[in-house]
Design an enzyme around this catalytic site. Sequence first.
Site, PDB file in Angstrom:
ATOM      1  N   ARG A 116      -5.087   5.585  26.357  1.00 13.52           N
ATOM      2  CA  ARG A 116      -4.547   5.886  25.100  1.00 13.52           C
ATOM      3  C   ARG A 116      -3.243   6.534  25.759  1.00 13.52           C
ATOM      4  O   ARG A 116      -3.128   7.769  26.008  1.00 13.52           O
ATOM      5  CB  ARG A 116      -5.442   6.793  24.749  1.00 13.52           C
ATOM      6  CG  ARG A 116      -5.138   7.549  23.127  1.00 13.52           C
ATOM      7  CD  ARG A 116      -6.246   7.502  22.470  1.00 13.52           C
ATOM      8  NE  ARG A 116      -6.815   6.748  21.596  1.00 13.52           N
ATOM      9  CZ  ARG A 116      -7.092   6.940  20.942  1.00 13.52           C
ATOM     10  NH1 ARG A 116      -7.479   7.776  20.261  1.00 13.52           N
ATOM     11  NH2 ARG A 116      -8.463   5.638  20.254  1.00 13.52           N
ATOM     12  N   HIS A 143      -3.691  -1.550  18.343  1.00 11.51           N
ATOM     13  CA  HIS A 143      -5.561  -0.830  18.656  1.00 11.51           C
ATOM     14  C   HIS A 143      -6.127  -1.925  18.932  1.00 11.51           C
ATOM     15  O   HIS A 143      -7.741  -2.394  18.018  1.00 11.51           O
ATOM     16  CB  HIS A 143      -5.634   0.196  17.829  1.00 11.51           C
ATOM     17  CG  HIS A 143      -6.864   0.697  18.081  1.00 11.51           C
ATOM     18  ND1 HIS A 143      -7.544   1.050  19.231  1.00 11.51           N
ATOM     19  CD2 HIS A 143      -7.308   1.978  17.688  1.00 11.51           C
ATOM     20  CE1 HIS A 143      -8.550   2.141  19.353  1.00 11.51           C
ATOM     21  NE2 HIS A 143      -8.420   2.416  17.724  1.00 11.51           N
ATOM     22  N   GLN A 146     -10.284  -1.157  18.624  1.00 10.18           N
ATOM     23  CA  GLN A 146     -11.045  -1.582  17.364  1.00 10.18           C
ATOM     24  C   GLN A 146     -10.891  -2.480  16.848  1.00 10.18           C
ATOM     25  O   GLN A 146     -12.316  -2.939  15.848  1.00 10.18           O
ATOM     26  CB  GLN A 146      -9.849  -0.546  16.371  1.00 10.18           C
ATOM     27  CG  GLN A 146      -9.888   0.143  15.653  1.00 10.18           C
ATOM     28  CD  GLN A 146     -11.234   0.872  15.139  1.00 10.18           C
ATOM     29  OE1 GLN A 146     -11.602   1.467  15.959  1.00 10.18           O
ATOM     30  NE2 GLN A 146     -12.540  -0.022  14.292  1.00 10.18           N
ATOM     31  N   ASP A 238      -7.040   3.757   6.436  1.00 14.06           N
ATOM     32  CA  ASP A 238      -6.163   4.333   7.918  1.00 14.06           C
ATOM     33  C   ASP A 238      -6.045   5.268   7.505  1.00 14.06           C
ATOM     34  O   ASP A 238      -5.349   5.408   6.623  1.00 14.06           O
ATOM     35  CB  ASP A 238      -6.320   3.240   9.285  1.00 14.06           C
ATOM     36  CG  ASP A 238      -5.232   3.964  10.539  1.00 14.06           C
ATOM     37  OD1 ASP A 238      -6.449   5.476  10.435  1.00 14.06           O
ATOM     38  OD2 ASP A 238      -5.297   3.661  11.060  1.00 14.06           O
ATOM     39  N   CYS A 278     -11.195   2.575  10.126  1.00 17.80           N
ATOM     40  CA  CYS A 278     -11.745   2.624  11.887  1.00 17.80           C
ATOM     41  C   CYS A 278     -11.754   4.566  11.930  1.00 17.80           C
ATOM     42  O   CYS A 278     -12.209   4.888  12.910  1.00 17.80           O
ATOM     43  CB  CYS A 278     -10.253   2.834  12.123  1.00 17.80           C
ATOM     44  SG  CYS A 278      -8.676   3.584  11.865  1.00 17.80           S
ATOM     45  N   ARG A 306     -18.143  -0.016  18.371  1.00 19.53           N
ATOM     46  CA  ARG A 306     -16.913   0.355  19.713  1.00 19.53           C
ATOM     47  C   ARG A 306     -17.583  -0.321  20.606  1.00 19.53           C
ATOM     48  O   ARG A 306     -17.221  -0.674  21.722  1.00 19.53           O
ATOM     49  CB  ARG A 306     -16.691   1.646  18.979  1.00 19.53           C
ATOM     50  CG  ARG A 306     -15.473   1.394  17.854  1.00 19.53           C
ATOM     51  CD  ARG A 306     -14.443   0.853  17.971  1.00 19.53           C
ATOM     52  NE  ARG A 306     -13.248   1.007  19.412  1.00 19.53           N
ATOM     53  CZ  ARG A 306     -12.266   2.114  18.987  1.00 19.53           C
ATOM     54  NH1 ARG A 306     -11.992   3.122  18.750  1.00 19.53           N
ATOM     55  NH2 ARG A 306     -12.120   1.948  20.494  1.00 19.53           N
TER      56      ARG A 306
HETATM   57  N1   CP Z   1     -11.258   4.288  15.872  1.00 16.73           N
HETATM   58  C1   CP Z   1     -10.368   5.612  16.688  1.00 16.73           C
HETATM   59  O1   CP Z   1      -9.862   5.140  17.959  1.00 16.73           O
HETATM   60  O2   CP Z   1     -11.457   6.303  17.312  1.00 16.73           O
HETATM   61  P1   CP Z   1     -10.968   7.774  17.946  1.00 16.73           P
HETATM   62  O3   CP Z   1      -9.257   8.535  18.138  1.00 16.73           O
HETATM   63  O4   CP Z   1     -11.462   9.093  17.880  1.00 16.73           O
HETATM   64  O5   CP Z   1     -10.930   7.561  19.091  1.00 16.73           O
END
Ligand code: CP
Length: 319
Positions: A116, A143, A146, A238, A278, A306
């Site tokens: 990330r 992402h 997701q 989001d 998300c 997820r």
């Molecule tokens: N939706 C998502 O990626 O959540 P986090 O940022 O908690 O990983």
Amino acid sequence: MTKRDYLTVDALSVEELAKVLDLADELKVNRQRSTDGTGRHRPSTGGHGSDLQGLSIGMIFEKPSTRTRVSFEVGISELGAKAVVLSAGELQLGRGETVEDTARVLSGYLHALVVRTFAQSRLETLASAGSIPVINALSDFSHPCQALADLQTIREHKGDLHELKLSYLGDGNNVAHSLLEAGAMAGMHVAVGTPAGYEPDPQVVRQATDVAARTGGRITVTNDPLEAARDADAVYTDVWTSMGQESENHARTQVLGPFQVGASVMQAAKSDALVLHCLPAHRGEEITPEVMDGPNSVVFEQAANRLHSQKALLLFLLT
Ligand code: CP
């Protein structure tokens, strides 16, 4: 065998995406079989419990995470592998070691890397300099993990994804980009509603439109929230201020206000439209508490998926 990275959804072919979703469903069903017929609790990992035995998978998080970090770490463990979790501050990257050198070094120890980070280019550099699969666990651009859980969730409730209308309202951000890619590949009508100036990247829209032309899907982008939501089978939003944009919070809240997923948006959608987010959610900003916690909301199922969809992705990339 050539290594496979997963930096954007279209790293998979249309057929591979469907296979990963099928495997995610299988893993989920198996994991949910938690009694053995006698009523005794029998924890299940969903099968494939030793498929990644002996592998070590690195996880580098340069931004905070709840869902992605925990679901990957649990999933890696349930597949028999070991997760090596690192924050950016623990690596020499923060002290000037290059991304290329880091990728080469980690390729000598690990079998895959979940990352990330901020710039998509950092992921691309890690992937090209290293010799192990790199998985995008969120960048400022996309992402893709997701999006796997999103499609899995919609499929579970609505069946075949072809021609379903998925409406995304809010900021045309990384989540919107991956939904455009994934929805187009699945033959969906993806309608994105954003204020002027907050539209998704035009190149992502063009590519998704090209893909949709081949899959029977459709892409529309509008500045009218009710037009985006009209007759939707699923409505998605989001947060308005993504990580790193905190200084813009006030301005964003003003501009994005009309794109809040509330009663009027849900009235424009089909009566049985799913509600997705998300997460994390800011109730009262991008979504009202009534919709977020209402009967059509599948947001916590979506979050739970997820785990299953990322396990399926790991199995696909590593076995
Ligand atoms: N939706 C998502 O990626 O959540 P986090 O940022 O908690 O990983």
